[in-house]
Design an enzyme around this catalytic site. Structure first.
Site, short mmCIF file in Angstrom:
data_model
loop_
_atom_site.label_atom_id
_atom_site.label_comp_id
_atom_site.label_asym_id
_atom_site.label_seq_id
_atom_site.Cartn_x
_atom_site.Cartn_y
_atom_site.Cartn_z
N ASP A 59 31.48 14.48 -24.13
CA ASP A 59 32.74 15.12 -24.52
C ASP A 59 32.73 15.55 -25.98
OD1 ASP A 59 32.74 12.54 -25.54
OD2 ASP A 59 34.33 11.82 -24.24
N ASN A 80 42.18 2.17 -22.28
CA ASN A 80 43.12 2.56 -21.22
C ASN A 80 42.41 2.90 -19.91
OD1 ASN A 80 41.97 5.04 -21.74
ND2 ASN A 80 43.86 6.06 -22.36
N HIS A 107 39.78 5.04 -19.61
CA HIS A 107 39.16 6.36 -19.51
C HIS A 107 37.64 6.27 -19.63
CE1 HIS A 107 39.56 7.15 -24.16
NE2 HIS A 107 38.30 6.94 -23.91
N GLU A 129 41.28 10.93 -18.88
CA GLU A 129 42.37 10.02 -19.20
C GLU A 129 43.11 9.57 -17.94
OE1 GLU A 129 42.44 8.77 -22.10
OE2 GLU A 129 43.25 10.12 -23.63
C1 GLP Z 1 36.32 7.76 -26.91
C2 GLP Z 1 35.24 8.52 -26.14
C3 GLP Z 1 34.75 7.72 -24.97
C4 GLP Z 1 34.47 6.31 -25.43
C5 GLP Z 1 35.74 5.63 -25.83
C6 GLP Z 1 35.57 4.18 -26.27
O1 GLP Z 1 37.61 8.16 -26.61
N1 GLP Z 1 35.59 9.82 -25.69
O2 GLP Z 1 33.60 8.35 -24.42
O3 GLP Z 1 33.87 5.59 -24.41
O4 GLP Z 1 36.35 6.37 -26.86
O5 GLP Z 1 35.37 4.09 -27.65
P1 GLP Z 1 34.91 2.76 -28.37
O6 GLP Z 1 33.52 2.49 -27.90
O7 GLP Z 1 34.96 3.09 -29.82
O8 GLP Z 1 35.87 1.70 -27.96
#
Ligand code: GLP
Length: 221
Positions: free
Chosen positions: A54, A123, A125, A130
């Site tokens: 993404d 959450n 995702h 989302e």
């Molecule tokens: C972001 C990314 C996700 C990622 C998530 C978790 O929103 N788009 O691909 O898995 O956050 O982030 P973190 O690993 O910092 O908790």
């Protein structure tokens, strides 16, 4: 780490491996361990391809706050990946719909994703799919929830500065990967991990759809 060794093994078995990669804090130790293996001659990316999950809408690849720039710092600039085999959604593409279609075609042309590594949003995702009443199959433009924008605040300084839209692989893009490894660390993700693994398959917890995949691994601390 053990996962970095598993990735290096997959690269050794299939040098032309097509990797799908996440951003966020969670994969940072993995990228560090992969760079370490590469430095010791134990991981070779010379024929591999990568597709990141993404990118923020409106943020060009050259912007230091982009996921693209994050990946360059973490991995791309420090291992022997061929630049022409690094694939990324361009958040600043003039036509987001065309950009998403281009990305789907590029994944198909590469023969699909062999090994997709995922993080997990608090959450539920995955990528930027989302929670909601419905999910989207293909790569698409999507609106970020306030919680996700807060979680990404460190890249932009303040949550209000995080773009409120992004481009992301869709659920079908994700579920078509041959092998999926989901990484989740920290007590804050424990409840979400439980919902993902033991709860119902629901768009309210996008990661719960991984229950439908025949080769999905969950790596947790
Ligand atoms: C972001 C990314 C996700 C990622 C998530 C978790 O929103 N788009 O691909 O898995 O956050 O982030 P973190 O690993 O910092 O908790």
């Amino acid at each position: 780490t053990a996962l970095a060794r598993s990735v290096a093994q997959a690269l050794a078995a299939t040098p032309r491996l097509v990797l799908g990669l996440p951003t966020g804090r969670t994969p940072v130790p993995l990228y560090r361990a992969l760079v370490d293996l590469y430095d010791r001659g134990q991981a070779d990316f010379s024929q591999a391809s990568t597709f990141n999950l993404d990118e923020f809408l409106g943020v060009p690849p050259t912007d230091p706050r982009s996921y693209r720039a994050f990946m360059e710092r973490q991995l791309f600039d420090v291992v022997n990946l061929r630049p022409s085999r690094i694939h990324f959604l361009n958040g600043a593409a003039p036509d987001a719909v065309a950009e998403c279609a281009r990305y789907e075609r590029a994944i198909a042309r590469a023969g699909g994703i062999d090994l997709l590594i995922l993080g997990l949003g608090a959450n539920g995702h995955i990528g930027f799919n989302e929670p909601g009443t419905a999910l989207v199959a293909g790569t698409h433009r999507t609106r970020l929830t306030p919680a996700t924008r807060r979680a990404n605040a460190s890249l932009f300084g303040r949550a209000v500065d995080v773009p409120d839209e992004a481009l992301s692989m869709g659920m079908s893009t994700i579920l078509h990967a041959r092998r999926i490894v989901l990484l989740a660390t920290g007590a804050a993700k424990a409840k979400t991990v439980r919902q993902m693994v033991c709860g119902p398959i629901t768009p309210r917890v996008p990661a719960s759809f991984l229950q439908l995949h025949r080769c999905a691994e969950v790596w947790v601390d």
